[in-house]
Motif scaffolding. Sequence first.
Motif, PDB file in Angstrom:
ATOM      1  N   VAL A  32       0.833  -1.203   0.000  1.00 39.02           N
ATOM      2  CA  VAL A  32       0.000   0.000   0.000  1.00 39.02           C
ATOM      3  C   VAL A  32       0.867   1.252   0.000  1.00 39.02           C
ATOM      4  O   VAL A  32       0.656   2.182  -0.792  1.00 39.02           O
ATOM      5  CB  VAL A  32      -0.941   0.011   1.226  1.00 39.02           C
ATOM      6  N   ASN A  34       3.811   1.707  -1.002  1.00 37.56           N
ATOM      7  CA  ASN A  34       4.589   1.867  -2.235  1.00 37.56           C
ATOM      8  C   ASN A  34       3.701   1.819  -3.474  1.00 37.56           C
ATOM      9  O   ASN A  34       4.206   1.698  -4.593  1.00 37.56           O
ATOM     10  CB  ASN A  34       5.672   0.791  -2.315  1.00 37.56           C
ATOM     11  N   ASP A  35       2.371   1.911  -3.237  1.00 29.41           N
ATOM     12  CA  ASP A  35       1.389   2.014  -4.318  1.00 29.41           C
ATOM     13  C   ASP A  35       1.500   0.851  -5.309  1.00 29.41           C
ATOM     14  O   ASP A  35       1.453   1.049  -6.522  1.00 29.41           O
ATOM     15  CB  ASP A  35       1.535   3.352  -5.044  1.00 29.41           C
ATOM     16  N   ARG A  36       1.658  -0.364  -4.760  1.00 21.83           N
ATOM     17  CA  ARG A  36       1.707  -1.539  -5.627  1.00 21.83           C
ATOM     18  C   ARG A  36       0.307  -2.124  -5.803  1.00 21.83           C
ATOM     19  O   ARG A  36      -0.623  -1.792  -5.073  1.00 21.83           O
ATOM     20  CB  ARG A  36       2.653  -2.593  -5.040  1.00 21.83           C
ATOM     21  N   LYS A  37       0.158  -3.014  -6.752  1.00 19.98           N
ATOM     22  CA  LYS A  37      -1.143  -3.591  -7.084  1.00 19.98           C
ATOM     23  C   LYS A  37      -1.480  -4.745  -6.138  1.00 19.98           C
ATOM     24  O   LYS A  37      -0.768  -5.039  -5.193  1.00 19.98           O
ATOM     25  CB  LYS A  37      -1.152  -4.064  -8.531  1.00 19.98           C
ATOM     26  N   ARG A  44      -6.712  -1.128   1.353  1.00 21.13           N
ATOM     27  CA  ARG A  44      -5.881   0.069   1.158  1.00 21.13           C
ATOM     28  C   ARG A  44      -6.357   1.198   2.065  1.00 21.13           C
ATOM     29  O   ARG A  44      -5.562   1.890   2.707  1.00 21.13           O
ATOM     30  CB  ARG A  44      -5.923   0.490  -0.312  1.00 21.13           C
ATOM     31  N   GLU A  90      -7.425  11.360  -8.666  1.00 27.57           N
ATOM     32  CA  GLU A  90      -6.170  10.978  -8.020  1.00 27.57           C
ATOM     33  C   GLU A  90      -6.375  10.792  -6.517  1.00 27.57           C
ATOM     34  O   GLU A  90      -5.835   9.857  -5.915  1.00 27.57           O
ATOM     35  CB  GLU A  90      -5.101  12.036  -8.281  1.00 27.57           C
ATOM     36  N   MET A  94      -6.371   6.960  -3.875  1.00 25.13           N
ATOM     37  CA  MET A  94      -5.660   6.682  -2.628  1.00 25.13           C
ATOM     38  C   MET A  94      -6.405   5.674  -1.758  1.00 25.13           C
ATOM     39  O   MET A  94      -5.844   5.123  -0.824  1.00 25.13           O
ATOM     40  CB  MET A  94      -5.445   7.983  -1.848  1.00 25.13           C
TER      41      MET A  94
END
Length: 346
Positions: A32, A34-37, A44, A90, A94
Amino acid sequence: MQDYFNIPIKRIAKIPEIAELASVSTATVDRVLNDRKNVSASTRQRVLQAKAAIENGETPVPRSKPWRMKVFLPEDAGPSTAYLASCFQEVGAMGNATIECVFTRKMEPAVLARKLRNCIGQGIEAVAFQALDDPRVHDAVVELENYQIHTLALLSGIESKSVVGYVGIDNRAAGRTAGYLMGRMASGPGPIAILSGGQLYRSHEEREMGCRAILRREFPHNDVLATYSGNDDIDGNYEETLALLSRHPEIVGIYNVGGGNEGVVRALNESGHVSDIMLIGHNLTPKTQSYLLDGSMDAVIHQNMSRAAQKSVDALIASLNNKPIQPDILPVEIITKENIWGATFG
């Protein structure tokens, strides 16, 4: 001198304590942050809430899924509004909220009121909207409150106890700023013209009032003519500016409180007045940036759209969590060709 040694340092939450509070693995927290899938929206959100709670010393409100929000913006209102919509997307990415941006017919309060009411029964929990100051819109906001749907006025305010707050600049201060720049920078004594999008945006009225007040008080040699309405669009401002220049060729400045700067610039160029009439408008965009650089505009009064989107969502989530809302006024920024590099459209 400021005592920098006594400035509190914000605590940074550690991955293991975030994982414990959010009831997830440390690997999930890492994904989360590192904004990974491969992380669900609800997970999240839980991780981000836990991180914020630890760093702010608060207790997160347990929630199994993101809040559902809608944002209503006027259609065909120019690149700054389109950019604002992308900023909301955007913020929604988040994970704290799912956000749908809806464009409504510009300057049509009946349409806006109907779309606001359409949120009832759809599972929408909060709404941000660029307010039109009209009784039908007021009534729709009251009805949404009766259904526990939280509403927030965005960029242009509305006088209603039913909204949870307002996010945007102090528009009277913005108008006073424009008037001050006009008085200081105009080529000499002479009248100033104000272009407005009409009387449905309180922000436009407040900008006009602020501009008139400062010119009347500090620059009486620059009288303000009657306010002219170009309907907040390019063609309307083009026609209105040409008519204005025909009736008052002696004007030394134009303040456009709304959109449609392209129409004003086109009229000034065609009439040969672009170099001797000062033009101040709102919102830095690729188009207004080009006008500053080529001298068609002298100054842009700007507000950060990215910050507006984030502050709006934060305020609505706080309200949904029954936390107090503090008025969040954005800074009034002044952009000229001399400080444009490094300025952002945000």
